[in-house]
Scaffold this active site. Structure first.
Site, PDB file in Angstrom:
ATOM      1  N   SER A 252       0.841  -1.198   0.000  1.00 27.94           N
ATOM      2  CA  SER A 252       0.000   0.000   0.000  1.00 27.94           C
ATOM      3  C   SER A 252       0.875   1.245   0.000  1.00 27.94           C
ATOM      4  O   SER A 252       1.985   1.243   0.533  1.00 27.94           O
ATOM      5  CB  SER A 252      -0.875  -0.029   1.258  1.00 27.94           C
ATOM      6  OG  SER A 252      -1.150   1.271   1.682  1.00 27.94           O
ATOM      7  N   LYS A 253       0.326   2.316  -0.596  1.00 26.03           N
ATOM      8  CA  LYS A 253       1.054   3.586  -0.581  1.00 26.03           C
ATOM      9  C   LYS A 253       1.202   4.093   0.839  1.00 26.03           C
ATOM     10  O   LYS A 253       2.012   4.944   1.118  1.00 26.03           O
ATOM     11  CB  LYS A 253       0.290   4.631  -1.403  1.00 26.03           C
ATOM     12  CG  LYS A 253       0.394   4.374  -2.883  1.00 26.03           C
ATOM     13  CD  LYS A 253      -0.034   5.582  -3.685  1.00 26.03           C
ATOM     14  CE  LYS A 253       0.058   5.216  -5.144  1.00 26.03           C
ATOM     15  NZ  LYS A 253      -0.267   6.279  -6.046  1.00 26.03           N
ATOM     16  N   ARG A 254       0.347   3.589   1.707  1.00 32.58           N
ATOM     17  CA  ARG A 254       0.386   4.072   3.085  1.00 32.58           C
ATOM     18  C   ARG A 254       1.138   3.109   4.015  1.00 32.58           C
ATOM     19  O   ARG A 254       1.120   3.271   5.219  1.00 32.58           O
ATOM     20  CB  ARG A 254      -1.032   4.304   3.595  1.00 32.58           C
ATOM     21  CG  ARG A 254      -1.592   5.639   3.134  1.00 32.58           C
ATOM     22  CD  ARG A 254      -3.074   5.746   3.374  1.00 32.58           C
ATOM     23  NE  ARG A 254      -3.806   4.877   2.472  1.00 32.58           N
ATOM     24  CZ  ARG A 254      -4.085   5.176   1.208  1.00 32.58           C
ATOM     25  NH1 ARG A 254      -3.710   6.332   0.706  1.00 32.58           N
ATOM     26  NH2 ARG A 254      -4.741   4.330   0.434  1.00 32.58           N
TER      27      ARG A 254
END
Ligand code: GLU
Length: 489
Positions: A252-254
């Site tokens: 995930s980008k997070r």
């Protein structure tokens, strides 16, 4: 035919490491084949565009050592390279498809489409557009336009067709056109959708190989249909496997373990290390060697050694690799990077200390650093007189005879005229002959007292890098701290 590849990010936020991997594989492929790597900014999703994102993306790639033949910043023969500046071009090609009837106006409202989707779901069918507006007569269309309705334009999927291509990574891939609903190519606001825009741009920019993330695989048959409808040559495709986290889920980008590229830059990672690490994320050179420069990787790189399965982003490996690169740096260069970090963290050199001093301290920690910022934490004790003693240090200080050694060393420091590693070594020698203590029992209590920890770099060097008053203060402080908290017997 000369290879031409592109990286086409949407400027919707920070430059993410997964995107860099895609760009890198394109770049390496181009370099390997003596071709061109091109940047294009896909900014037609107006609501999602973030001001400044394009600059950040290009800055990130410059830092990573990419160079590009064409792009929004430098132009080129097939520009503009920002999609919102190409709307008239898309319009021209949309008109061609209108003329041939390959696309048709759709007047369905979002509510109608939603109802269709829900029904399909309820009946267990794959949701796709029913083709309702495809069958409107010319009169019906004219009537709706007269009413002021503004249509989306959909691509009329030819029935019963098989769409096949040979993917450079996955081999032959086939889709059934009947599984694909008529999709929107031009939205009612006149802006093309990604699937339409990307075909026009890739074709007009003479892109030979489209190398992108696997999440685009299902877009490819749609795009091939548009290539064919416009009589364009279909490029070759390679869909890169996903980047996964350590739980083998899509990264995930997070994900807290993965930072946007500008953060790696700000923390003083070496771009060569990031490039090297990302190149090995799903590609292998086939030998044992892992530490390689961009040029070395490009010489070996090809798509046939890209894995089919997902590549796990291993943060420990990144740290290891980043550390390898930091170790190879001349200490002068690392010191410059550390100076930037000290400034960023508002840490100033102790009074009277200069760059030569900083370089000595940096060399003590070079082996342990993965990025220049690590120094700020690792070497914190060199920038403030006051320290605390951790549990392990206190345990050592409370061992029998430890405080006596610390005090003896303190007395010798008090009288010391020379403040060098050699002089410190001589002080230890003196205690050794006077008291008969040696090895761990001699050095460990002093290390614990002076640094607050039991592990650390070379002790004599460390002591001589610290101001004498600080050492005295800490030796005294350690004796007080260890005696005070000594458990009652
Ligand atoms: N703008 C698209 C993306 O960021 C590019 C996809 C492609 O390479 O075709 O995912």
């Amino acid at each position: 035919m000369a290879v031409r590849v592109r990286f086409a990010p949407s400027p919707t936020g920070h430059l993410h490491i997964g995107g860099v991997r895609t760009a890198l594989f394109n770049y390496l492929f181009a370099k390997h084949h003596g071709g061109d790597f091109i940047f294009r900014i896909e900014d037609t999703d107006l609501e999602r565009n973030v001001p400044g994102a394009e600059e950040e993306i290009l800055k990130g790639f410059r830092w990573l050592g990419f160079d590009w033949a064409e792009g929004p910043d430098i132009g080129g023969p097939y520009g503009p390279y920002r999609c919102t500046e190409r709307l008239n071009i898309y319009e021209e090609y949309a008109n061609r498809l209108r003329d041939t009837g390959a696309i048709y106006p759709c007047f369905c409202t979002p509510e109608e489409l939603e109802a269709e989707r829900e029904l399909a779901q309820k009946e267990g069918r794959m949701p796709r557009y029913s083709g309702k507006c495809r069958h409107l007569t010319e009169e019906q269309r004219a009537e709706k336009l007269r009413q002021g309705l503004v249509p989306n334009w959909r691509f009329a999927i030819p029935a019963g067709q098989e769409i096949s291509f040979v993917d450079h990574i996955r081999g032959p891939v086939t889709f059934q056109a009947d599984d694909i609903g008529d999709f929107v190519v031009i939205k009612s606001n006149g802006i093309p959708t990604y699937n339409f825009q990307v075909v026009i741009d890739d074709a007009l920019m003479h892109i030979t190989h489209v190398i992108r993330g696997e999440e685009h695989l299902s877009n490819t048959p749609r795009q091939i249909l548009i290539y064919q409808a416009l009589g364009f040559t279909v490029p070759e495709f390679a869909h890169l496997p996903q980047v996964l986290n350590t739980n083998r889920k899509k990264l995930s980008k997070r994900d807290p373990n993965v930072m946007p590229v500008h953060v790696y830059r700000e923390k003083g990672y070496l771009p060569e290390a990031i490039v090297n690490f990302l190149a090995l994320l799903g590609w292998s050179p086939g030998g044992e060697q892992e530490i390689m420069s961009m040029a070395e990787i490009a010489a070996l790189f090809d798509l046939d050694r890209v894995n089919k399965s997902g590549a796990v982003f291993d943060t420990d490996k990144l740290k290891w690799m980043a550390g390898q690169y930091i170790r190879q740096l001349p200490v002068e260069t690392l010191t410059e990077m550390v100076e930037d970090q000290l400034e960023r963290h508002h840490v100033s050199l102790p009074e009277g200390k200069d760059r030569a001093w900083l370089q000595r301290v940096v060399s003590l920690y070079q082996e342990q650093m993965t990025c220049a910022e690590d120094f700020v934490t690792l070497a914190a004790g060199f920038f403030t007189p006051d320290i605390t003693w951790n549990e392990e240090a206190l345990r050592v200080l409370r061992e029998e005879g430890a405080l006596a050694v610390v005090d003896a060393y303190r007395q010798l420091c008090e009288q010391a005229e020379e403040w060098t590693p050699e002089a410190s070594r001589a002080r230890f020698k003196q205690i050794q002959s006077a008291r008969g203590v040696k090895g761990r029992a001699l050095f460990m209590p002093v290390r614990a007292a002076v640094t607050g920890e039991v592990h650390g770099p070379d002790l004599q060097q460390s002591i001589s890098c610290l101001p004498k008053e600080w050492v005295l203060k800490r030796l005294q402080g350690a004796i007080a701290a260890a005696s005070k908290s000594q458990p009652e017997v």
